[in-house]
Motif scaffolding. Structure first.
Motif, PDB file in Angstrom:
ATOM      1  N   GLN A  99      46.943  35.350  46.923  1.00  0.00           N
ATOM      2  CA  GLN A  99      46.276  35.812  48.145  1.00  0.00           C
ATOM      3  C   GLN A  99      45.525  37.123  47.951  1.00  0.00           C
ATOM      4  N   LEU A 100      45.643  37.738  46.792  1.00  0.00           N
ATOM      5  CA  LEU A 100      44.901  38.971  46.536  1.00  0.00           C
ATOM      6  C   LEU A 100      43.403  38.695  46.584  1.00  0.00           C
ATOM      7  N   SER A 101      42.680  39.505  47.332  1.00  0.00           N
ATOM      8  CA  SER A 101      41.223  39.357  47.330  1.00  0.00           C
ATOM      9  C   SER A 101      40.691  39.825  45.987  1.00  0.00           C
ATOM     10  N   ALA A 102      39.463  39.455  45.684  1.00  0.00           N
ATOM     11  CA  ALA A 102      38.860  39.841  44.410  1.00  0.00           C
ATOM     12  C   ALA A 102      38.837  41.359  44.254  1.00  0.00           C
ATOM     13  N   GLU A 103      38.458  42.083  45.307  1.00  0.00           N
ATOM     14  CA  GLU A 103      38.367  43.536  45.180  1.00  0.00           C
ATOM     15  C   GLU A 103      39.754  44.175  45.094  1.00  0.00           C
ATOM     16  N   GLU A 104      40.735  43.633  45.817  1.00  0.00           N
ATOM     17  CA  GLU A 104      42.109  44.142  45.690  1.00  0.00           C
ATOM     18  C   GLU A 104      42.605  43.997  44.254  1.00  0.00           C
ATOM     19  N   PHE A 105      42.307  42.855  43.668  1.00  0.00           N
ATOM     20  CA  PHE A 105      42.718  42.613  42.284  1.00  0.00           C
ATOM     21  C   PHE A 105      42.064  43.621  41.347  1.00  0.00           C
ATOM     22  N   VAL A 106      40.780  43.806  41.522  1.00  0.00           N
ATOM     23  CA  VAL A 106      40.046  44.738  40.657  1.00  0.00           C
ATOM     24  C   VAL A 106      40.572  46.162  40.820  1.00  0.00           C
ATOM     25  N   LYS A 107      40.724  46.621  42.062  1.00  0.00           N
ATOM     26  CA  LYS A 107      41.098  48.012  42.304  1.00  0.00           C
ATOM     27  C   LYS A 107      42.568  48.285  41.935  1.00  0.00           C
ATOM     28  N   THR A 108      43.485  47.468  42.444  1.00  0.00           N
ATOM     29  CA  THR A 108      44.908  47.788  42.259  1.00  0.00           C
ATOM     30  C   THR A 108      45.437  47.425  40.878  1.00  0.00           C
ATOM     31  N   ILE A 109      44.833  46.413  40.246  1.00  0.00           N
ATOM     32  CA  ILE A 109      45.346  45.973  38.942  1.00  0.00           C
ATOM     33  C   ILE A 109      44.462  46.446  37.791  1.00  0.00           C
ATOM     34  N   LEU A 110      43.202  46.036  37.798  1.00  0.00           N
ATOM     35  CA  LEU A 110      42.341  46.406  36.677  1.00  0.00           C
ATOM     36  C   LEU A 110      42.133  47.919  36.576  1.00  0.00           C
ATOM     37  N   HIS A 125      34.125  32.268  34.346  1.00  0.00           N
ATOM     38  CA  HIS A 125      35.370  32.752  34.944  1.00  0.00           C
ATOM     39  C   HIS A 125      35.213  33.049  36.438  1.00  0.00           C
ATOM     40  N   ARG A 126      36.225  32.628  37.219  1.00  0.00           N
ATOM     41  CA  ARG A 126      36.269  32.936  38.643  1.00  0.00           C
ATOM     42  C   ARG A 126      37.628  33.546  38.953  1.00  0.00           C
ATOM     43  N   PHE A 127      37.673  34.406  39.975  1.00  0.00           N
ATOM     44  CA  PHE A 127      38.929  35.099  40.258  1.00  0.00           C
ATOM     45  C   PHE A 127      38.997  35.480  41.728  1.00  0.00           C
ATOM     46  N   GLY A 128      40.181  36.016  42.128  1.00  0.00           N
ATOM     47  CA  GLY A 128      40.385  36.406  43.517  1.00  0.00           C
ATOM     48  C   GLY A 128      40.827  35.240  44.375  1.00  0.00           C
ATOM     49  N   SER A 132      37.103  32.896  44.665  1.00  0.00           N
ATOM     50  CA  SER A 132      35.830  33.092  45.362  1.00  0.00           C
ATOM     51  C   SER A 132      34.842  33.979  44.633  1.00  0.00           C
ATOM     52  N   ALA A 133      35.322  34.791  43.672  1.00  0.00           N
ATOM     53  CA  ALA A 133      34.431  35.732  42.992  1.00  0.00           C
ATOM     54  C   ALA A 133      34.065  35.234  41.596  1.00  0.00           C
ATOM     55  N   LEU A 138      32.022  40.577  39.648  1.00  0.00           N
ATOM     56  CA  LEU A 138      32.734  41.453  38.719  1.00  0.00           C
ATOM     57  C   LEU A 138      31.822  42.575  38.221  1.00  0.00           C
ATOM     58  N   ILE A 139      30.582  42.250  37.938  1.00  0.00           N
ATOM     59  CA  ILE A 139      29.617  43.267  37.500  1.00  0.00           C
ATOM     60  C   ILE A 139      29.413  44.312  38.604  1.00  0.00           C
TER      61      ILE A 139
END
Length: 310
Positions: A99-110, A125-128, A132-133, A138-139
């Motif tokens: 359920q993590l949104s793409a931006e949540e994944f990028v900010k909190t994890i990456l 590759h797709r993620f989130g 959806s992303a 990602l760029i």
């Protein structure tokens, strides 16, 4: 190689050069991404990192999915380590994580957890949430949060869009050659040798019966295959039968291997069997004598195949 079983366990001392995905099979396409990753990390004095997941996302998101995988977790880790990877995170994939949104994944994890400097990613590759992303998102996140994104195109992967799905289909249809070409190595099965019905002994072909603990491991199409293993430090070739042994009214699917010119006790030992070539489908013969004659012919084919390898 360092292995972590949760994202929260990873605390890098440096920036990371990372990639993410299931990497089932660690095939030639995956290898190209990991090699690029490790080379960049060495040049920039950063840490190389792969984030993968278990269970496979399809097992969680599609409750009735019976997807079979090319590698067990242990096999995947060994293959990644051979490429030179420094850090592997095998994170538990569940509904909450999905359920993590793409931006949540990028900010909190990456960004916050991985301290990412650069991400190397495949072209598709797709993620989130709901996948959806894509690479364009990602760029954009890279520009916002200050990390580089490098995309590896399909053209760079030997001008062939290699995929784990294509390899699974090849194995399921018995096309071991195509599967091995895509993998860049011979597909293998790992397990413990257990006692079977010992019928092979009665016709002069004693076999090692392989038990694979992981029920998600993909077993190729039933049939007779030429294989090889490392037994007691020696390369040994053999003939492997996958199937139910219909000539003797077998009911359960088994994996049995007759190793050529080998004498030794393999019971309870863990072995790995590399599959080289498919000889024929499994057949039901009219008698044990007819079966024995066919196995003799399989042995001739196998020995000739081995000669051509040398």
């Amino acid at each position: 190689m360092n292995i972590f079983h949760n994202i929260q366990d990873f605390n890098p001392d440096k920036h990371t050069i990372a990639t993410l995905g299931t990497f089932d099979g660690v095939h030639l396409g995956h290898k190209k991404i990991i090699e690029r990753l490790t080379q960049d990390a060495k040049k920039s004095n950063n840490e190389s990192l792969v984030l993968t997941f278990f269970p496979h996302p399809r097992m969680v998101l599609q409750g009735n999915s019976e997807i079979q995988l090319l590698n067990t977790i242990k096999e995947k880790a060994e293959l990644l380590e051979c490429i030179g990877l420094e850090n592997l995170i095998i994170h538990p994939f569940d509904q909450s994580f999905s359920q993590l949104s793409a931006e949540e994944f990028v900010k909190t994890i990456l960004v916050d957890r991985f301290n990412i400097k650069k991400i190397v990613i495949g072209h598709d590759h797709r993620f989130g949430k709901n996948r959806s992303a894509d690479i364009h998102d990602l760029i954009a996140y890279g520009k916002k949060y200050g990390f580089e994104v490098e995309q590896i195109s399909a053209e760079e992967i030997d001008e062939v869009s290699i995929s784990s799905t294509k390899i699974r289909k090849a194995l399921a249809s018995g096309d071991i050659q195509l599967a091995n070409d895509y993998l860049g190595y011979n597909y293998f099965l790992s397990g413990i040798v257990v006692k079977g019905r010992q019928l092979g002994r009665t016709i002069g072909f004693p076999t090692a019966n392989l038990k694979i603990e992981e029920n998600y491991k993909l077993i190729p199409l039933d049939g007779v295959y030429i294989v090889k293993s490392d037994l007691d430090g020696k390369e040994v070739f053999g003939m492997m039968n996958i199937g139910t042994n219909p000539t003797v009214d077998g009911k359960e699917r088994t994996i049995e291997t007759y190793f050529l010119d080998f004498e030794g006790d393999l019971y309870d030992k863990e072995i790995r069997i590399h599959i080289l070539h498919r000889i024929r489908p499994e057949e039901k013969f009219d008698s044990l004598h007819a079966l024995k004659e066919e196995i003799k012919n399989d042995e001739i084919i196998t020995r000739n195949f081995i000669k051509d390898l040398k």
